[in-house]
Design an enzyme around this catalytic site. Sequence first.
Site, PDB file in Angstrom:
ATOM      1  N   ARG A  47      28.486   1.493  46.901  1.00 44.13           N
ATOM      2  CA  ARG A  47      28.214   0.473  45.878  1.00 44.13           C
ATOM      3  C   ARG A  47      29.411   0.224  44.973  1.00 44.13           C
ATOM      4  O   ARG A  47      29.506  -0.819  44.348  1.00 44.13           O
ATOM      5  CB  ARG A  47      26.996   0.899  45.045  1.00 44.13           C
ATOM      6  CG  ARG A  47      25.724   0.849  45.864  1.00 44.13           C
ATOM      7  CD  ARG A  47      24.566   1.401  45.104  1.00 44.13           C
ATOM      8  NE  ARG A  47      24.801   2.789  44.706  1.00 44.13           N
ATOM      9  CZ  ARG A  47      23.940   3.544  44.053  1.00 44.13           C
ATOM     10  NH1 ARG A  47      22.772   3.048  43.715  1.00 44.13           N
ATOM     11  NH2 ARG A  47      24.226   4.791  43.740  1.00 44.13           N
ATOM     12  N   LYS A 150      15.857  11.087  57.010  1.00 46.33           N
ATOM     13  CA  LYS A 150      14.546  11.630  56.661  1.00 46.33           C
ATOM     14  C   LYS A 150      14.402  11.701  55.140  1.00 46.33           C
ATOM     15  O   LYS A 150      15.414  11.782  54.447  1.00 46.33           O
ATOM     16  CB  LYS A 150      14.352  12.985  57.310  1.00 46.33           C
ATOM     17  CG  LYS A 150      15.029  14.147  56.580  1.00 46.33           C
ATOM     18  CD  LYS A 150      14.404  15.451  56.887  1.00 46.33           C
ATOM     19  CE  LYS A 150      14.660  16.368  55.722  1.00 46.33           C
ATOM     20  NZ  LYS A 150      14.062  17.627  55.731  1.00 46.33           N
ATOM     21  N   HIS A 180      16.836  16.037  61.997  1.00 47.69           N
ATOM     22  CA  HIS A 180      18.091  16.587  62.519  1.00 47.69           C
ATOM     23  C   HIS A 180      17.874  17.870  63.329  1.00 47.69           C
ATOM     24  O   HIS A 180      18.745  18.268  64.101  1.00 47.69           O
ATOM     25  CB  HIS A 180      19.117  16.796  61.401  1.00 47.69           C
ATOM     26  CG  HIS A 180      18.818  17.962  60.529  1.00 47.69           C
ATOM     27  ND1 HIS A 180      17.957  17.891  59.484  1.00 47.69           N
ATOM     28  CD2 HIS A 180      19.252  19.244  60.560  1.00 47.69           C
ATOM     29  CE1 HIS A 180      17.868  19.069  58.909  1.00 47.69           C
ATOM     30  NE2 HIS A 180      18.646  19.909  59.543  1.00 47.69           N
ATOM     31  N   LYS A 184      19.697  19.983  67.247  1.00 46.23           N
ATOM     32  CA  LYS A 184      20.175  21.355  67.462  1.00 46.23           C
ATOM     33  C   LYS A 184      20.058  21.721  68.937  1.00 46.23           C
ATOM     34  O   LYS A 184      18.999  21.542  69.539  1.00 46.23           O
ATOM     35  CB  LYS A 184      19.319  22.350  66.663  1.00 46.23           C
ATOM     36  CG  LYS A 184      19.541  22.309  65.165  1.00 46.23           C
ATOM     37  CD  LYS A 184      18.606  23.309  64.494  1.00 46.23           C
ATOM     38  CE  LYS A 184      18.645  23.185  62.991  1.00 46.23           C
ATOM     39  NZ  LYS A 184      19.829  23.740  62.373  1.00 46.23           N
ATOM     40  N   GLU A 218      13.230  31.620  54.892  1.00 44.45           N
ATOM     41  CA  GLU A 218      14.553  31.653  54.273  1.00 44.45           C
ATOM     42  C   GLU A 218      14.562  32.666  53.143  1.00 44.45           C
ATOM     43  O   GLU A 218      13.546  32.825  52.461  1.00 44.45           O
ATOM     44  CB  GLU A 218      14.875  30.297  53.632  1.00 44.45           C
ATOM     45  CG  GLU A 218      15.009  29.157  54.581  1.00 44.45           C
ATOM     46  CD  GLU A 218      15.237  27.863  53.809  1.00 44.45           C
ATOM     47  OE1 GLU A 218      16.349  27.679  53.295  1.00 44.45           O
ATOM     48  OE2 GLU A 218      14.311  27.059  53.695  1.00 44.45           O
ATOM     49  N   ASP A 237       8.316  19.462  53.251  1.00 42.09           N
ATOM     50  CA  ASP A 237       9.750  19.683  53.410  1.00 42.09           C
ATOM     51  C   ASP A 237      10.078  20.204  54.811  1.00 42.09           C
ATOM     52  O   ASP A 237      11.028  19.729  55.442  1.00 42.09           O
ATOM     53  CB  ASP A 237      10.229  20.685  52.351  1.00 42.09           C
ATOM     54  CG  ASP A 237      11.741  20.777  52.274  1.00 42.09           C
ATOM     55  OD1 ASP A 237      12.399  19.727  52.433  1.00 42.09           O
ATOM     56  OD2 ASP A 237      12.275  21.881  52.064  1.00 42.09           O
ATOM     57  N   HIS A 242      10.110  19.135  61.044  1.00 43.07           N
ATOM     58  CA  HIS A 242      10.859  20.117  61.842  1.00 43.07           C
ATOM     59  C   HIS A 242       9.930  21.049  62.648  1.00 43.07           C
ATOM     60  O   HIS A 242      10.095  21.226  63.847  1.00 43.07           O
ATOM     61  CB  HIS A 242      11.732  21.005  60.960  1.00 43.07           C
ATOM     62  CG  HIS A 242      12.703  20.249  60.104  1.00 43.07           C
ATOM     63  ND1 HIS A 242      13.300  19.077  60.490  1.00 43.07           N
ATOM     64  CD2 HIS A 242      13.204  20.520  58.878  1.00 43.07           C
ATOM     65  CE1 HIS A 242      14.109  18.669  59.534  1.00 43.07           C
ATOM     66  NE2 HIS A 242      14.067  19.515  58.552  1.00 43.07           N
ATOM     67  N   LYS A 341      10.163  30.147  51.421  1.00 43.75           N
ATOM     68  CA  LYS A 341      11.429  30.391  50.724  1.00 43.75           C
ATOM     69  C   LYS A 341      11.356  31.780  50.118  1.00 43.75           C
ATOM     70  O   LYS A 341      10.269  32.287  49.827  1.00 43.75           O
ATOM     71  CB  LYS A 341      11.615  29.354  49.619  1.00 43.75           C
ATOM     72  CG  LYS A 341      11.789  27.965  50.178  1.00 43.75           C
ATOM     73  CD  LYS A 341      12.829  27.196  49.416  1.00 43.75           C
ATOM     74  CE  LYS A 341      13.231  25.935  50.102  1.00 43.75           C
ATOM     75  NZ  LYS A 341      14.314  26.092  51.071  1.00 43.75           N
TER      76      LYS A 341
END
Length: 491
Positions: A47, A150, A180, A184, A218, A237, A242, A341
């Site tokens: 922009r 996404k 994505h 992989k 994670e 998320d 995924h 998480k």
Amino acid sequence: MTKIDDCTLILFGASGNLSRIKLIPGLFRLDTLDRLPEKMKILSVGRSPLEESAWRDDIKSMLDIKFKKNYDTKVFERFIARNFYQANPPSDENAFKKLSDRLSNKSTFPQNLAFFLSVRPSDFALIVDQLASVGLTEESKSWRRVVIEKPFGTNLETAQALQKSITKHLKETQIYRIDHYLGKSALQNILLTRFVNHIFDPLWTHEHIDHIQITNNETLGVGERTQFYDATGALRDMIQSHLMQMLALTTMEMPKTLSPENIRAEKIKALESIIPIPLNELHKHAFKAQYGRGKINGEEVKGYLEELKNPKSVVETYAALKFYINTPRWKGVPMYIRTAKRLHASDTAIAIKFKKAPLSLTEQADNWLVISIQPKEFTRFEIETKIQGLDTKVRTVAMDAPNRIKNDESIDAYESLLLNLMQGDQSLYLHINEVEASWRLLDPVIKAWIDDKSPVFTYEAGSSDPVESKVIFDNPEQFWRQSIEIGENKL
Ligand SMILES: NC(=O)c1ccc[n+]([C@@H]2O[C@H](COP(=O)([O-])OP(=O)(O)OC[C@H]3O[C@@H](n4cnc5c(N)ncnc54)[C@H](OP(=O)(O)O)[C@@H]3O)[C@@H](O)[C@H]2O)c1
């Protein structure tokens, strides 16, 4: 190697984070590997006004950071000459006309156009409208493709609204929806392992499989992304796209061929065969929790609510679901999906637990097949073999198949996705039916969780799965695998 047409990639949001870390370096890597068509050009759109030379300097700095200044200068010269910059200020109502005029210069820009929308999701529909208004989505003489980053909607309704809006101008064959994870290599390997090794197919049924676990855990917390995360939650998320894609690849029927169309068709069928979670028994099928304070690698870390600075949030940082699939192959086999998480370890894997053998010994462990996606990439069969000695005792040993061996090329997911985009291969991109099927399954759970204001279970950061999560298991013999390694399995 599939031949790629000369084309121009128009990168919206080129100065953004994703572009700097993944897209521009990914394109450079493809150039290094001689995979970009000779006359291919990259027109970055932002922009703010910027001189082309300043943009090229910026690209150099992105590559210097990514590759620690260690790259071939000849390839760099070739790559930099492919790059151009176009300012599209929102205040300029002729901005898209100017973009179209610039792209019409055939001697510089090949006329097959791929637009990569690496911008805020709220801008996807508007940019497609603006491209169409100046004829840039029109395919009569050359192809036109649009990549939508996404997330594709935040629920079924918004996904359908986005779809309705962009299909005013685009056919399904022109739309490349990103997950994505599909880029992989380890995910592509699920399909190949299953279907090019004949030994697996006969085992891949309810007769032999007790249950399947699809995991993404994670040690990281939500970090700086507190506001985004609190508006999103673990289900949206990670699971919505995924992990549901991993489930589809694990459970789909064999495609007629490995063509993009046939693979997608079977993935769609797999997702559409999943039985929706019965809301009157939600607690037996879905479990959520939030991390509290704890220790990760010996370091004290804050709990989610402390990071968020909102003690009232009931948004999940741990989500576990159980699904069944309505096909003869998967009759009665629970599919457990979980993501968290701040758990004790980071891993993404598919773990398949086989049924007990008719002749079992008391101390015998279970047979598992583990397909590890990250951080390690391997396929591992765990079997029982006799311990040397006078007694009839067994122990678990691994038949290991590394999916990455020394000197293998390391390809980032976005490199595969960008290459497939230019090849016109949509197999690594989501079809709208996959997106909708997934939202249809998860929306009711998300809504029920938002409405449920009862206190959320907590787990200590750095711990293993909350014990209460066991409620979703079909029987007391089932448990979360705690690791991709042997022998650390029981909760
Ligand atoms: N697949 C994944 O794993 C993944 C990961 C991260 C992000 N994403 C998605 O990728 C997209 C980009 O993420 P990001 O982290 O790079 O965001 P970001 O850092 O905020 O960058 C977005 C960029 O878009 C530019 N921009 C905004 N409106 C524009 C317009 N109308 N035309 C051209 N440029 C425009 C802005 O640059 P200027 O102000 O200079 O115009 C900004 O730099 C988002 O949709 C995000 O959800 C996906």
